[in-house]
Each structure stands twice: as structure tokens, then as C-alpha cells.
Motif scaffolding. Structure first.
Motif, PDB file in Angstrom:
ATOM      1  N   THR A  95       0.487   0.212  -2.870  1.00 55.36           N
ATOM      2  CA  THR A  95      -0.022  -0.496  -1.695  1.00 55.36           C
ATOM      3  C   THR A  95      -1.044   0.403  -1.016  1.00 55.36           C
ATOM      4  N   VAL A  96      -2.213  -0.144  -0.732  1.00 59.10           N
ATOM      5  CA  VAL A  96      -3.233   0.625  -0.022  1.00 59.10           C
ATOM      6  C   VAL A  96      -3.526  -0.047   1.307  1.00 59.10           C
ATOM      7  N   VAL A  97      -3.812   0.771   2.293  1.00 60.67           N
ATOM      8  CA  VAL A  97      -4.120   0.281   3.631  1.00 60.67           C
ATOM      9  C   VAL A  97      -5.616   0.431   3.860  1.00 60.67           C
ATOM     10  N   VAL A  98      -6.275  -0.655   4.241  1.00 59.02           N
ATOM     11  CA  VAL A  98      -7.712  -0.637   4.495  1.00 59.02           C
ATOM     12  C   VAL A  98      -7.983  -1.202   5.888  1.00 59.02           C
ATOM     13  N   ARG A  99      -9.115  -0.810   6.458  1.00 58.36           N
ATOM     14  CA  ARG A  99      -9.466  -1.284   7.802  1.00 58.36           C
ATOM     15  C   ARG A  99     -10.130  -2.655   7.784  1.00 58.36           C
ATOM     16  N   ASP A 136      -4.747  -1.540  11.080  1.00 63.17           N
ATOM     17  CA  ASP A 136      -5.325  -0.491  11.917  1.00 63.17           C
ATOM     18  C   ASP A 136      -4.435   0.733  11.800  1.00 63.17           C
ATOM     19  N   VAL A 137      -4.927   1.780  11.157  1.00 69.84           N
ATOM     20  CA  VAL A 137      -4.093   2.949  10.885  1.00 69.84           C
ATOM     21  C   VAL A 137      -3.666   3.652  12.163  1.00 69.84           C
ATOM     22  N   MET A 138      -4.331   3.393  13.270  1.00 67.64           N
ATOM     23  CA  MET A 138      -3.949   4.000  14.546  1.00 67.64           C
ATOM     24  C   MET A 138      -2.854   3.216  15.255  1.00 67.64           C
ATOM     25  N   ASP A 139      -2.459   2.086  14.707  1.00 63.79           N
ATOM     26  CA  ASP A 139      -1.433   1.235  15.312  1.00 63.79           C
ATOM     27  C   ASP A 139      -0.196   1.215  14.420  1.00 63.79           C
ATOM     28  N   PRO A 140       0.841   1.965  14.755  1.00 60.46           N
ATOM     29  CA  PRO A 140       2.036   2.031  13.894  1.00 60.46           C
ATOM     30  C   PRO A 140       2.621   0.657  13.579  1.00 60.46           C
ATOM     31  N   GLY A 141       2.566  -0.242  14.561  1.00 63.16           N
ATOM     32  CA  GLY A 141       3.142  -1.558  14.344  1.00 63.16           C
ATOM     33  C   GLY A 141       2.458  -2.341  13.247  1.00 63.16           C
ATOM     34  N   ALA A 196      -7.362   5.410   0.804  1.00 64.69           N
ATOM     35  CA  ALA A 196      -7.578   4.982  -0.580  1.00 64.69           C
ATOM     36  C   ALA A 196      -9.041   4.785  -0.922  1.00 64.69           C
ATOM     37  N   THR A 197      -9.890   4.549   0.069  1.00 60.83           N
ATOM     38  CA  THR A 197     -11.311   4.347  -0.215  1.00 60.83           C
ATOM     39  C   THR A 197     -12.099   5.650  -0.157  1.00 60.83           C
ATOM     40  N   GLY A 198     -11.441   6.752   0.167  1.00 66.10           N
ATOM     41  CA  GLY A 198     -12.097   8.053   0.155  1.00 66.10           C
ATOM     42  C   GLY A 198     -12.202   8.596  -1.253  1.00 66.10           C
ATOM     43  N   ARG A 199     -12.901   9.709  -1.399  1.00 69.51           N
ATOM     44  CA  ARG A 199     -13.156  10.229  -2.748  1.00 69.51           C
ATOM     45  C   ARG A 199     -11.890  10.740  -3.425  1.00 69.51           C
ATOM     46  N   THR A 200     -10.983  11.357  -2.662  1.00 66.01           N
ATOM     47  CA  THR A 200      -9.696  11.746  -3.254  1.00 66.01           C
ATOM     48  C   THR A 200      -8.800  10.531  -3.419  1.00 66.01           C
ATOM     49  N   GLY A 201      -8.811   9.655  -2.427  1.00 62.90           N
ATOM     50  CA  GLY A 201      -7.975   8.469  -2.475  1.00 62.90           C
ATOM     51  C   GLY A 201      -8.269   7.569  -3.655  1.00 62.90           C
ATOM     52  N   GLU A 202      -9.544   7.457  -4.029  1.00 65.01           N
ATOM     53  CA  GLU A 202      -9.906   6.635  -5.180  1.00 65.01           C
ATOM     54  C   GLU A 202      -9.253   7.160  -6.459  1.00 65.01           C
ATOM     55  N   HIS A 203      -9.279   8.483  -6.628  1.00 67.29           N
ATOM     56  CA  HIS A 203      -8.608   9.073  -7.794  1.00 67.29           C
ATOM     57  C   HIS A 203      -7.101   8.821  -7.734  1.00 67.29           C
ATOM     58  N   LEU A 204      -6.558   8.933  -6.556  1.00 66.14           N
ATOM     59  CA  LEU A 204      -5.120   8.770  -6.382  1.00 66.14           C
ATOM     60  C   LEU A 204      -4.679   7.357  -6.761  1.00 66.14           C
TER      61      LEU A 204
END
Length: 210
Positions: free
Chosen positions: A28-32, A49-54, A8-16
Motif C-alpha cells: 500500500t502506498v500513500v500519495v498526496r 494527507d500525510v500530516m493528518d494521522p486520521g 513511494a514517489t521519491g527516488r528511494t521510494g520508487e525502488h522500494l
């Protein structure tokens, strides 16, 4: 719709995020960690943590669709797109959310729909060597999503620009968009939202361009 957006904080994500909120969706947006996303009554920000499914289940649970715009900005070998796709889909399966829209790239797919020069020169001889690491990562991310039982749609985009939205885009299913050289990030975001709401695009590869 209730949407969970990654990247969501990327350039495409911001538009989205902006377009989804403007359309009245619950987002809902996921941020680190720290972020500059502005508050909105329909917006929920979940640090994870996007690398942690839990750690992703809280953000994904109850979503009608998950939108993944994560990609690598590095020029060297990378597995960011693949690793995050694996983590996101595992979290989705654990909470019973089925719909995912993944952004990929059309540069590695030389075939039907391309004009002769693009198919036999530009993609295999220029773009593929130049972008090989990110393209390999996106190819593996696509496969990771296809290997699930989820209701996926993969959107393959050409060169992305920061130009204003045209308010329209062209698509082709399971083939390239003829003379589909580029698209604005704003129009790509619109395509993602449209695809998330279209059940006819489930388990399809959609190429998009201006």
C-alpha cells in the motif's frame, strides 16, 4: 508481508515499491494526489494527507510493517521528516500496527566506525554545516520514533546515488560503517525490506553503506 510505504514517489521510494512487489509483498502506498505509479495486482494506492494521522489509518491498518522514506529536499529550515514521522506513528498506534522502518542520515553521527578524517573533519566541519537543516530534521524524526512504544528500526544512510544496485550492502549496528561513504538508492531499498522482516533489528540503529 503487507507493507505500507510512505515516500513511494521519491527516488528511494520508487525502488522500494518495485522491489517489494517483485518479492511478492502486498504493498500500500500513500500519495498526496496525482501520481505516476503503475497499476499492479498487489498494489493499493491510497490518497491521503500525510500530516493528518486520521487520514492515514486506512492505509496503515493491517500492515505488517510501515516503511518511511520521507525527507526534505529544501536547503533551508524544515520539519518535514519530523512532522510526517509524528503523524505516521500516531496513526500506527491508533490502529495497533507496531513495526516501522525509518530512513535517516549518517552524516551527523561522527563516532565509532568512522576513519579519523571522516570523524574529525568531514562530518563535523563539512557535512554538518552544509546539511544542518535536513540533519536536524532527521534527528528530530528519529527521536519522535524512539519516543513511541513501536517496534522501530532506524536506518542511517550516507550519500545516496542513482547508480545500479550492487546487490549487496554493509551494515553496522549502533556504529558507523567504516569508509561508508555512499550507497545506491536501490541497495538502500533492499536494506529496508530486509530490516522490516528481521525481528532482531527491532529498536536498533542500523548504519548502511556500499
Amino acid at each position: 508481508m503487507r507493507l505500507t510505504i510512505f515516500g513511494a514517489t521519491g527516488r528511494t521510494g520508487e525502488h522500494l515499491v518495485h522491489q517489494a512487489l517483485t518479492a511478492g509483498h502486498q504493498v500500500t502506498v500513500v500519495v498526496r494526489g496525482e501520481h505516476s505509479i503503475q497499476d499492479h495486482p498487489q498494489l493499493r494506492v491510497v490518497p491521503a494527507d500525510v500530516m493528518d494521522p486520521g487520514s492515514l489509518t486506512e492505509a496503515i491498518r493491517g500492515a505488517d510493517a510501515v516503511l518511511d522514506t520521507i525527507g526534505s529536499r529544501d536547503k533551508g529550515p524544515t520539519s518535514v521528516a519530523t512532522d510526517t514521522a509524528l503523524s505516521i506513528t500516531k496513526a500506527m498506534e491508533s490502529v495497533g500496527v507496531r513495526r516501522i522502518v525509518l530512513v535517516s542520515n549518517s552524516a551527523r553521527i561522527a563516532g565509532p566506525g568512522d576513519d579519523w578524517f571522516t570523524r574529525f573533519v568531514v562530518k563535523p566541519l563539512i557535512l554538518r554545516p552544509l546539511l544542518r537543516h535536513s540533519l536536524d530534521d532527521m534527528a528530530a524524526a528519529e527521536q519522535a520514533v524512539r519516543d513511541t512504544a513501536l517496534d522501530w528500526t532506524i536506518i542511517r544512510a550516507p550519500q545516496l546515488t542513482d547508480k545500479p544496485a550492487k546487490g549487496s550492502y554493509r551494515t553496522a549496528i549502533e556504529r558507523n560503517v567504516t569508509f561508508g561513504i555512499r550507497i545506491s538508492r536501490a541497495d538502500l531499498a533492499t536494506c529496508m525490506l530486509d530490516a522490516a522482516a528481521d525481528p532482531q533489528l527491532i529498536r536498533a540503529h542500523i548504519n548502511v553503506a556500499s
